[in-house]
Design a protein around this motif. Structure first.
Motif: not given
Length: 67
Positions: A29-40, A45-51, A57-61
């Protein structure tokens, strides 16, 4: 800093999870966030679903400064 999990009106459902990449399968769903567990440095820091969709559709944030 601690991660704060947001719940949906007491249902216990969260709108975020963790992983090493944005989802490529399943319905999201739009607005779902996935936090990155493999930070570099220079990564996200993660991705957010924008559609919403399969996989949506996911974009980095929150890009991490490389300096």
């Amino acid at each position: 800093m601690a991660i704060v999990y947001i719940t949906d009106s007491g249902s216990g459902a969260t709108n975020e999870d963790t992983g090493t990449a944005a989802p490529t399968t399943g319905y999201w769903t739009k607005g779902w966030r996935r936090w990155n567990t493999s930070l570099v440095a220079g990564g996200a820091a993660g991705w957010i679903c924008v559609a919403a969709g399969t996989p949506g559709t996911w974009v980095e944030f929150a890009l991490i400064s490389a300096s």
